[in-house]
Design a protein around this motif. Structure first.
Motif, PDB file in Angstrom:
ATOM      1  N   LYS A   1    -115.133  45.703 -39.690  1.00 37.47           N
ATOM      2  CA  LYS A   1    -115.488  46.872 -40.493  1.00 37.47           C
ATOM      3  C   LYS A   1    -115.440  46.550 -41.984  1.00 37.47           C
ATOM      4  O   LYS A   1    -116.285  47.004 -42.763  1.00 37.47           O
TER       5      LYS A   1
ATOM      6  N   ASN B   1    -105.625  57.820 -52.667  1.00 35.79           N
ATOM      7  CA  ASN B   1    -106.994  58.215 -52.305  1.00 35.79           C
ATOM      8  C   ASN B   1    -107.978  57.454 -53.187  1.00 35.79           C
ATOM      9  O   ASN B   1    -107.571  56.630 -54.024  1.00 35.79           O
TER      10      ASN B   1
ATOM     11  N   ALA C   1    -110.792  45.637 -37.304  1.00 31.53           N
ATOM     12  CA  ALA C   1    -110.707  46.085 -38.699  1.00 31.53           C
ATOM     13  C   ALA C   1    -111.416  45.110 -39.624  1.00 31.53           C
ATOM     14  O   ALA C   1    -112.080  45.508 -40.587  1.00 31.53           O
TER      15      ALA C   1
ATOM     16  N   SER D   1    -103.746  55.271 -46.409  1.00 32.13           N
ATOM     17  CA  SER D   1    -104.444  54.956 -45.169  1.00 32.13           C
ATOM     18  C   SER D   1    -105.605  54.002 -45.402  1.00 32.13           C
ATOM     19  O   SER D   1    -106.058  53.794 -46.531  1.00 32.13           O
ATOM     20  N   GLY D   2    -106.115  53.466 -44.304  1.00 29.41           N
ATOM     21  CA  GLY D   2    -107.297  52.625 -44.403  1.00 29.41           C
ATOM     22  C   GLY D   2    -108.489  53.383 -44.941  1.00 29.41           C
ATOM     23  O   GLY D   2    -109.246  52.879 -45.775  1.00 29.41           O
ATOM     24  N   GLN D   3    -108.648  54.617 -44.485  1.00 27.72           N
ATOM     25  CA  GLN D   3    -109.782  55.424 -44.921  1.00 27.72           C
ATOM     26  C   GLN D   3    -109.637  55.855 -46.374  1.00 27.72           C
ATOM     27  O   GLN D   3    -110.597  55.839 -47.143  1.00 27.72           O
ATOM     28  N   GLY D   4    -108.411  56.224 -46.766  1.00 29.36           N
ATOM     29  CA  GLY D   4    -108.209  56.743 -48.109  1.00 29.36           C
ATOM     30  C   GLY D   4    -108.121  55.673 -49.185  1.00 29.36           C
ATOM     31  O   GLY D   4    -108.511  55.904 -50.336  1.00 29.36           O
TER      32      GLY D   4
ATOM     33  N   ALA E   1    -118.423  46.765 -44.752  1.00 27.65           N
ATOM     34  CA  ALA E   1    -118.298  47.575 -45.962  1.00 27.65           C
ATOM     35  C   ALA E   1    -118.525  46.744 -47.225  1.00 27.65           C
ATOM     36  O   ALA E   1    -119.030  47.244 -48.232  1.00 27.65           O
TER      37      ALA E   1
ATOM     38  N   GLU F   1     -99.509  58.869 -50.628  1.00 26.08           N
ATOM     39  CA  GLU F   1    -100.812  58.841 -49.965  1.00 26.08           C
ATOM     40  C   GLU F   1    -101.892  58.697 -51.019  1.00 26.08           C
ATOM     41  O   GLU F   1    -102.352  59.675 -51.609  1.00 26.08           O
TER      42      GLU F   1
ATOM     43  N   ASP G   1    -100.227  50.839 -44.008  1.00 27.90           N
ATOM     44  CA  ASP G   1     -99.743  52.204 -44.238  1.00 27.90           C
ATOM     45  C   ASP G   1     -98.456  52.515 -43.487  1.00 27.90           C
ATOM     46  O   ASP G   1     -97.705  53.390 -43.891  1.00 27.90           O
TER      47      ASP G   1
ATOM     48  N   VAL H   1    -110.887  51.499 -47.491  1.00 32.09           N
ATOM     49  CA  VAL H   1    -112.352  51.559 -47.556  1.00 32.09           C
ATOM     50  C   VAL H   1    -112.845  51.601 -49.001  1.00 32.09           C
ATOM     51  O   VAL H   1    -113.722  50.817 -49.385  1.00 32.09           O
TER      52      VAL H   1
ATOM     53  N   LYS I   1    -103.243  46.724 -51.145  1.00 29.00           N
ATOM     54  CA  LYS I   1    -102.913  47.823 -50.232  1.00 29.00           C
ATOM     55  C   LYS I   1    -102.022  47.285 -49.120  1.00 29.00           C
ATOM     56  O   LYS I   1    -102.467  46.543 -48.246  1.00 29.00           O
TER      57      LYS I   1
END
Length: 482
Positions: free
Chosen positions: A236, A42, A233, A208-211, A240, A40, A179, A214, A176
């Motif tokens: 977004k 980050n 997606a 993840s997409g958020q971790g 960003a 995972e 996930d 983004v 990436k």
């Protein structure tokens, strides 16, 4: 080789434990069994990977194109060598039939080969200047660090589709994987390491997409973002990326029309319609989402279509005889079933399928029956919304005019299909069918040397071929004077 059960991040040519210390179990959609664990990542891990890619950029971009090509050829050869192992990983984490997974490995190798072959074909221009003796040079140079995000439906090929042109053009990359299906991308990273590609040129950060997604998109040192995934997606990601005014390449959703005219080769059209809808369980952006059939051959086509769909074997994706495996996960299965039930409530007729498969081995996985719906009208949600599953919507049209009008009535514009032997219709299709990629008298499946791109909400830019490769460079104008 990285541990099969617990996969770390691949940063600067080393396997690195995630800052979080956490790992996500990856489960087979066919059996529910755990097939691996991925780290995972980050934002701190993203920073490390981008820093490694940035440090490697100068050395990599300065290598002659032929040397970069040699590394890509080496990677291609390793992918071909490990075809069966890679196909097994794809099937175990994503659920597509093993015979389709093998085809995906072949496509990944083809993408690497094309990029290697064409690394020396990123050519500039020399233009006469307005001053005496002046020449204007339009050079093509790499962007720098590419931030790449891959989707889950082709977990190996989509990673290769990002890595190959990025490296051929002289960029470095932070990738990436999706996930839910990261193991194929990590297996490709192992081969990157074995191929001897220099440290930092390719980095793979799972999470993840958020971790991970983004911060990768928003990072100040990733001037080019390339993403394959859903339209929501993609929107977004574009938002960003706006902070740093990055170049963004998005390959998003589709709602492909499949047009069959009265002069078509009906058996060939039926086979292509089924393949283009049920290949990979319908989880393909180019899939046949709306089948428009001329009224003169509608009944004949429908009879043959029902027989062909009914013959599809759904089951263990590791079995060579299986035609269709499970949906990738429970959420996707429920989404597809919801779309089907909504269509039925709006008046569609269920001819085949329309339910989750249960009993025996089906109880362990997320299997959905191959589904055929008729009596579809233009006002139904299923005509406009991407299904991304094994559901074929059959629609009768009176002529070519109606087929074109209905086909173009979509917010998507990726792929389309036409079956006819009338040259005038084919020529008219080229002018009036408003889609970026059109298959004439054949089923789905783009080629590495083509150009895979869409209009409207299907994305920006494109992938593959010379045009796709040129997306990974930018121009630099130099006024040359002695």
């Amino acid at each position: 080789m990285a541990d099969v059960k617990q996969q770390d991040l691949f940063i600067n040519n080393e396997w690195v434990k995630p800052t979080s210390g956490n790992y996500t179990p990856i489960k087979s959609p066919a059996t529910g069994e755990e097939v691996g664990q991925s780290a995972e990542g980050n934002p701190q891990d993203v920073d490390k990977a981008v820093a490694a890619a940035k440090a490697a950029f100068k050395g990599w971009s300065s290598k002659p194109a032929s040397q970069r090509a040699d590394y890509l050829y080496a990677l291609k050869n390793l992918v071909e060598r490990d075809k069966e192992r890679l196909a097994t990983i794809i099937t175990s984490e994503m659920g597509k039939p093993i015979k389709e997974a093998r085809a995906e490995v072949d496509f990944a190798a083809g993408l690497l080969r094309f990029a290697a072959e064409n690394a020396r074909r990123l050519q500039g221009e020399i233009i006469p200047g307005e001053r005496e003796g002046e020449k204007i040079l339009i050079d093509r140079v790499p962007h720098g660090v590419v931030g790449a995000i891959a989707a889950w439906n082709f977990p190996l090929a989509l990673c290769a589709r990002k890595i190959a042109p990025a490296l051929a053009a002289g960029n470095t990359i932070v990738l990436k994987p999706a996930d839910g299906t990261p193991l194929s991308g990590l297996a490709l990273a192992e081969l990157v390491q074995e191929a001897g590609i220099p440290a930092g040129v390719v980095n793979v950060v799972t999470g993840s997409g958020q971790g991970v997604g983004v911060p990768l998109v928003a990072h100040k040192d990733t001037p080019l973002i390339t993403m394959t995934g859903s339209t929501p997606a993609g929107k977004k990601i574009m938002a960003a990326a706006a902070e740093h005014l990055k170049e963004v390449r998005l390959e998003l959703g589709g709602k492909a029309p499949f047009i069959v005219m009265e002069d078509a080769d009906i058996p060939a059209a039926v086979e292509a319609a089924v393949t283009a809808r049920f290949f990979n369980g319908g989880q393909v952006c180019t899939a046949n989402e709306r089948t428009y059939v001329h009224e003169d051959v509608y009944d004949r086509f429908t009879t043959a279509l029902k027989d062909r769909i009914a013959s599809l074997k759904v089951g263990d994706p590791m079995d060579d005889a299986t035609d269709m495996g499970p949906k990738v996960n429970e959420t996707e299965l429920e989404k597809v079933d919801g779309i089907v039930q909504k269509a039925i409530s709006q008046g569609a007729k269920l001819e085949l399928g329309g339910k989750r498969l249960t009993g025996g081995a089906f109880d362990k996985g997320t299997f959905y029956a191959p589904t055929l719906l008729t009596d579809i009208t233009p006002d139904m949600d299923i005509v406009q919304d991407e299904v991304f599953g094994p559901v074929l919507s059959l629609i009768k049209v009176k002529d070519f005019d109606e087929a074109l009008t209905r086909a173009n009535d979509s917010r998507y514009g990726l792929s389309a299909y036409l079956f006819t032997n009338d040259l005038s219709r084919i020529l008219r299709m080229g002018r009036e069918l408003d889609f970026g990629e059109i298959y004439v008298n054949r089923g789905s499946g783009e080629e590495p040397q083509g150009f895979h791109h869409g209009y409207r909400e299907s994305g920006l830019g494109g992938e593959d071929g010379q045009h796709g490769l040129e997306a990974y460079v930018r121009t630099k104008t130099i006024y040359l004077n002695a």
